[in-house]
Write an enzyme that holds these catalytic residues in place. Structure first.
Site, mmCIF file in Angstrom:
data_model
loop_
_atom_site.group_PDB
_atom_site.id
_atom_site.type_symbol
_atom_site.label_atom_id
_atom_site.label_comp_id
_atom_site.label_asym_id
_atom_site.label_seq_id
_atom_site.Cartn_x
_atom_site.Cartn_y
_atom_site.Cartn_z
ATOM 1 N N ASP A 13 -68.151 -11.250 24.799
ATOM 2 C CA ASP A 13 -68.099 -10.022 24.002
ATOM 3 C C ASP A 13 -68.273 -10.323 22.512
ATOM 4 O O ASP A 13 -68.047 -11.442 22.044
ATOM 5 C CB ASP A 13 -66.733 -9.342 24.166
ATOM 6 C CG ASP A 13 -66.565 -8.684 25.528
ATOM 7 O OD1 ASP A 13 -67.442 -8.852 26.395
ATOM 8 O OD2 ASP A 13 -65.539 -8.007 25.715
ATOM 9 N N HIS A 46 -65.502 -14.818 24.261
ATOM 10 C CA HIS A 46 -66.145 -14.184 23.099
ATOM 11 C C HIS A 46 -67.134 -15.156 22.462
ATOM 12 O O HIS A 46 -66.768 -16.299 22.188
ATOM 13 C CB HIS A 46 -65.094 -13.769 22.075
ATOM 14 C CG HIS A 46 -64.112 -12.757 22.592
ATOM 15 N ND1 HIS A 46 -63.040 -13.102 23.390
ATOM 16 C CD2 HIS A 46 -64.061 -11.415 22.445
ATOM 17 C CE1 HIS A 46 -62.359 -12.004 23.699
ATOM 18 N NE2 HIS A 46 -62.954 -10.963 23.141
HETATM 19 ZN ZN LIG Z 1 -64.539 -6.906 21.678
#
Ligand SMILES: [Zn+2]
Length: 250
Positions: free
Chosen positions: A63, A209
């Protein structure tokens, strides 16, 4: 209910208050009788939203990118392992690095939508939500030449308007079942790996991430350090790793 992005920072830390599964429950509660009316339908929707797929497969997701400061290093590790993943992109990041977004798609990875701005959707108006998701989806499609199929809301929290807009845009919401907690105080690649492995059943969707844009300094480097060992462990266990689009969600 927190309302301002300032109060939510750092984003990853805030997200610890909601596991992917708990958030899935909230999302389904807001989805109305169309989803909640029949138990088998509800359970299937719940599993899909929690990213629970093929038992012989792990879906790997990243993400908050694309980020020129960090994403290329994730792409390098994935290429070395010949693994493809799903990148849930922020429109605000894509505008700053459109070439990198295109590079991700060209490398065979799936591109997904994480919204345009990294904001808590239940605090936004229906119109703002619709604009945000539509703008992000159209931008990502234009820049990458690929129509996104999956959507992950910021903080893993959906809203009624977000669900409706996602449906109109042809996006399936997907949360996660295991995450690295790279943002935790004192986290190391080893601790991230341990955290992930504790939930690493076949069929799970893993959240990491590829950008530190919403996280404490150093978090993405910690996550990066866990990717190769995670892929090695999946290989040792005979579990295939790939994008959400190949995870058997239905
Ligand atoms: Zn996020």
């Amino acid at each position: 209910m927190p309302a301002s992005p300032t109060r939510l920072r750092p984003a990853w830390r805030h997200a610890v208050t909601l596991t992917g599964v708990a958030a899935a429950g909230i999302a389904i509660a807001q989805a109305g009788p169309g989803i909640t009316g029949l138990r088998p339908v509800r359970m299937r929707a719940f599993r899909r939203l929690a990213g629970q797929g093929d038992p012989g497969h792990v879906a790997l997701t990243f993400d908050d990118g694309p980020d020129p400061a960090s994403t290329p290093q994730f792409l390098k590790v994935l290429a070395e392992h010949e693994v493809r993943a799903t990148f849930f992109m922020l429109g605000s990041m894509v505008t700053r690095a459109p070439g990198l977004a295109a590079e991700i798609a060209a490398a065979g990875h799936e591109v997904g939508v994480h919204g345009f701005d990294h904001r808590y959707l239940p605090a936004r108006t229906p119109q703002a939500t619709r604009c945000d998701l539509t703008r992000a989806t159209e931008l990502i499609a234009t820049v990458t030449g690929t129509k996104p199929r999956h959507f992950r809301p910021p903080y893993g929290v959906l809203s009624g308007p977000a669900l409706l807009t996602a449906r109109e845009l042809g996006l399936t919401p997907v949360l996660w079942g295991a995450w690295g907690k790279e943002w935790a105080t004192g986290a190391t690649p080893a601790s991230v790996l341990r955290t992930l492995l504790s939930d690493l059943d076949g069929g799970v969707t893993v959240l990491l991430h590829d950008s530190g844009c919403t996280a404490p300094p150093g978090a993405w480097q910690v996550g990066l350090g866990a990717v190769a060992p995670l892929l090695d462990e999946c290989e040792r266990r005979g579990i295939a790793v790939g994008p959400v689009s190949e995870h058997g969600l239905h």
